[in-house]
Structure formats: structure tokens, C-alpha cells
Scaffold this motif. Structure first.
Motif, PDB file in Angstrom:
ATOM      1  N   ASP A   1       4.092 -12.962  -5.621  1.00 29.01           N
ATOM      2  CA  ASP A   1       3.508 -13.621  -4.440  1.00 29.01           C
ATOM      3  C   ASP A   1       4.320 -13.300  -3.189  1.00 29.01           C
TER       4      ASP A   1
ATOM      5  N   LEU B   1       3.128 -11.265   0.186  1.00 30.27           N
ATOM      6  CA  LEU B   1       3.243 -11.772   1.559  1.00 30.27           C
ATOM      7  C   LEU B   1       4.002 -10.803   2.446  1.00 30.27           C
TER       8      LEU B   1
ATOM      9  N   GLU C   1       2.543  -8.943   5.729  1.00 26.27           N
ATOM     10  CA  GLU C   1       3.207  -8.940   7.026  1.00 26.27           C
ATOM     11  C   GLU C   1       3.386  -7.501   7.524  1.00 26.27           C
TER      12      GLU C   1
END
Ligand code: PEP
Ligand code: MN
Length: 365
Positions: A14, A18, A22
């Protein structure tokens, strides 16, 4: 592996997702900035040399476990998304799209505001054969309060040995009938070089199914100051149809009407398969008026009325159908044209059905 370990790995995954998110967005921001610079310098956004360099760098730096080809594929998708981001909305939304222009386009055909909510019929013979033949249909159309008359002068026939139409002579007949009966006439033109001449005789230039992707003809029609009726190609997708209309509008002529006329499928019960759902799709995706040609889509006289009802019920701006004083001797499409009595019955049935929004000529029943 214990459940605790699995959970920990998933947490890490996870986290990496992320980070990727980004980074991808950070890349997108850089791409946007580069796009702005390129814009001011007038440089083309797509730069294959630069893209090759980036892919080579990725290949050189790849330490696995992914194969270089897999990574290059993933990065290619990211590059593509970046390029799309650089294109402003202006370029992405087609001129014919509702996104670009939410309100309906009204096409002015000799004072008739096509697309204004009134549903219309375009009737007339498949081919112009003589003055008397066209005049008889015009008289019947006039009696029904109709304004739009069709007739082919240049006939794109499957066989070169079939009747090819009267050419300019046919256009002259249409003009004479239009003047005498105060009707607007629609006729197909197949050659860019004939457009200017034809525009002197007729009110709407039809671009037929076989020419839907004749891009030179579309461009030439786009530079005319005349309404155009564009028919869907025999095997054209809706997207291709919409893009064909864009070719015309992009040249400055926004007076375009679309006509669904059936597409070729494996079905043999009808001449073509009427794609009725194309009507609401075209109405949603474009701001142009949409017609349904029930004659060429079905190729069957017994299906003209039910398909016309369906077209009106589903929201078409109009229906096109062929009418001939004596279909048995017609030089083309003799199997599906209606005679005058059948045509009068057809209009009456449509009006009685309550599906045909004929605001100007309300049914007397
Ligand atoms: C026509 O309307 O005369 C005609 C030939 O139709 P299509 O181009 O749809 O076959
Ligand atoms: Mn025909």
C-alpha cells in the motif's frame, strides 16, 4: 508465512502504491510545465526522439525482476497519459460534441428550422427520373404539409450497369419542382467538383453512405455555405460517423444533419440493420439534428411504418423515406418505395400513433 507477515507485506505494498501515485502525479505536473513551455515556443508536443531516450534510460537502468519490454510498455502508457494531459480541452472535445456546444444546432433549410423539436419527414423518389415523376410526389408531399423533398440525381449504384441518375439534368428538375411547389430539395452529390454547381440548384447537399469517409468530399462540403445531410457509412462505427461530421464542421460549415441509414450485419431479413440506438447516442454526443432513413435501412416496404414510429419515439428529428408515383417501374429501389396512396396512409398512421411530433400540422383526428 503467518498472517501477521502477510499483513505487513500488504501494508508495505500500500505504501509503495501511494509513493507511485505521488510520483506519477509529480511526473504529470512536470509534463504540464513542459507542455506550457513548448506551447509558447510553438514546438510539437510529441517528441519521438526524446521518448526514445527516456525508454533507453529505463532499459539501461532496469535491474529486474521485470523484463525491460514489460517496463517499457508500462512507461509508454505513462508517457501517453502525459501527452494527453498536455492537450488542452479545446483540442480534445470535437466541434460537433455536446461537450463543446451543449445547445442543439438548428439547421436552416429554406426557412425550416430543422432540429427545433418539430419532427420532419423527408420524402421523394430514390432517383429523379422525370419532371412529372418528381412533381407528382411534390404535390402529395405539399398536401401533407411537408416541406422537404428528396431525389437522387447522381446515384451511387452497386453495379456500374445500373441507372446512374440524370446528373445535372436531375438537379434542374428538382429546382423547378422546388420553385413551383415551394419545397426545399435534398440531393446526393458524389464529387467535390460538382458541389458548387449543385449548390445553385438544391437546398441540402446529401453525402451518401458510400462517401461518408470520402474526406476530400467532406472537406469541400465544409467550405460551402449550404446545409449538409450526412449519412452513416455502411460499416461505419458511431465514432467514425461523428468524426466524418467533424470534417465538415471543422471547415466552417456547422449546418450539418446526421442520418442513420442502417449498417451491414449478418442479418439478411432486412437490407441493412437499422441501428435505432444510434439515434439517442448521436443526440447525446453531438448537438446536430438526427434523421433516420427507413427505406435504405430496411429495404422493405412493410417495415417503413413501424421503423418510422420507432425513430420518432426514440427522438429522431426526422425520418427519410422514398416515395414514387409508380414504384413498380422505378429505375432504382423499386421494392421499397411507397406509392402516393401508401405514402398518404403512412403519414396518417404516423400522426394517429401520436408518436410523430408534427407541431405545425397537427392531426385532425
Ligand atoms: C439515397 O439516400 O439515395 C442513398 C443512396 O442512400 P445511402 O447513401 O444511405 O445508401
Ligand atoms: Mn434509394
Amino acid at each position: 508465512m503467518s498472517n501477521v507477515e502477510l499483513d505487513q507485506l500488504r501494508e508495505q505494498l500500500d505504501e509503495v502504491n501511494l509513493q507511485l501515485l505521488e510520483l506519477i502525479n509529480k511526473r504529470a505536473e512536470l509534463v504540464q510545465q513542459i507542455g506550457k513551455v513548448k506551447n509558447t515556443q510553438g514546438i510539437n508536443r510529441f517528441d519521438p526522439v526524446r521518448e526514445r531516450k527516456m525508454l533507453d534510460l529505463i532499459a539501461k537502468s532496469n535491474e529486474g525482476p521485470f523484463e525491460t519490454s514489460t517496463l517499457q510498455h508500462i512507461f509508454k502508457e505513462i508517457f501517453k497519459a502525459g501527452l494527453e494531459l498536455q492537450e488542452d480541452d479545446h483540442r480534445k472535445a470535437l466541434l460537433v460534441s455536446r461537450k463543446r456546444k451543449p445547445e442543439d444546432t438548428i439547421v436552416n433549410v429554406k426557412g425550416e428550422n430543422v432540429g427545433d423539436g418539430q419532427q420532419r419527414l423527408i420524402v421523394g423518389p430514390c432517383a429523379v427520373e422525370s419532371y412529372e415523376q418528381v412533381a407528382k410526389v411534390a404535390e402529395a408531399a405539399k398536401k401533407q404539409g411537408l416541406k422537404l423533398l428528396r431525389g437522387g440525381a447522381y446515384k451511387p449504384r452497386t453495379s456500374p450497369y445500373d441507372f446512374q441518375g440524370l446528373g445535372e439534368e436531375g438537379l434542374k428538375i428538382l429546382k423547378r419542382v422546388a420553385d413551383e411547389y415551394d419545397l426545399a430539395v435534398i440531393s446526393e452529390i458524389v464529387t467535390p467538383g460538382d458541389l458548387e454547381k449543385a449548390a445553385q440548384y438544391i437546398d441540402v447537399i446529401q453525402i451518401g453512405a458510400r462517401n461518408m469517409q470520402n474526406f476530400e468530399l467532406l472537406k469541400a462540403a465544409g467550405s460551402l455555405n449550404k446545409p449538409i445531410l450526412l449519412k452513416r457509412g455502411l460499416a461505419a462505427t458511431i465514432e467514425e460517423f461523428i468524426n466524418a461530421a467533424e470534417y465538415i464542421v471543422a471547415q466552417g460549415n456547422d449546418q450539418v444533419m446526421l442520418c442513420e441509414r442502417g449498417i451491414r450485419t449478418y442479418e439478411r431479413a432486412t437490407r441493412n440493420t437499422l441501428d435505432i440506438s444510434a439515434v439517442p447516442i448521436l443526440k447525446q454526443e453531438t448537438h446536430l439534428p438526427v434523421f433516420v432513413d427507413v427505406t435504405h435501412s430496411t429495404g422493405r416496404r412493410d417495415l417503413l411504418l413501424p421503423t418510422a414510429k420507432a425513430a420518432f419515439a426514440i427522438g429522431a428529428d426526422g425520418v427519410m423515406t422514398e416515395v414514387h408515383p409508380d414504384p413498380a417501374v422505378a429505375l432504382s429501389d423499386s421494392a421499397q418505395q411507397m406509392n402516393i396512396d401508401q405514402f398518404n396512409h403512412f403519414v396518417k398512421e404516423l400522426k394517429d400513433s401520436g408518436l410523430y411530433k408534427d407541431i405545425k400540422n397537427p392531426s385532425t383526428v
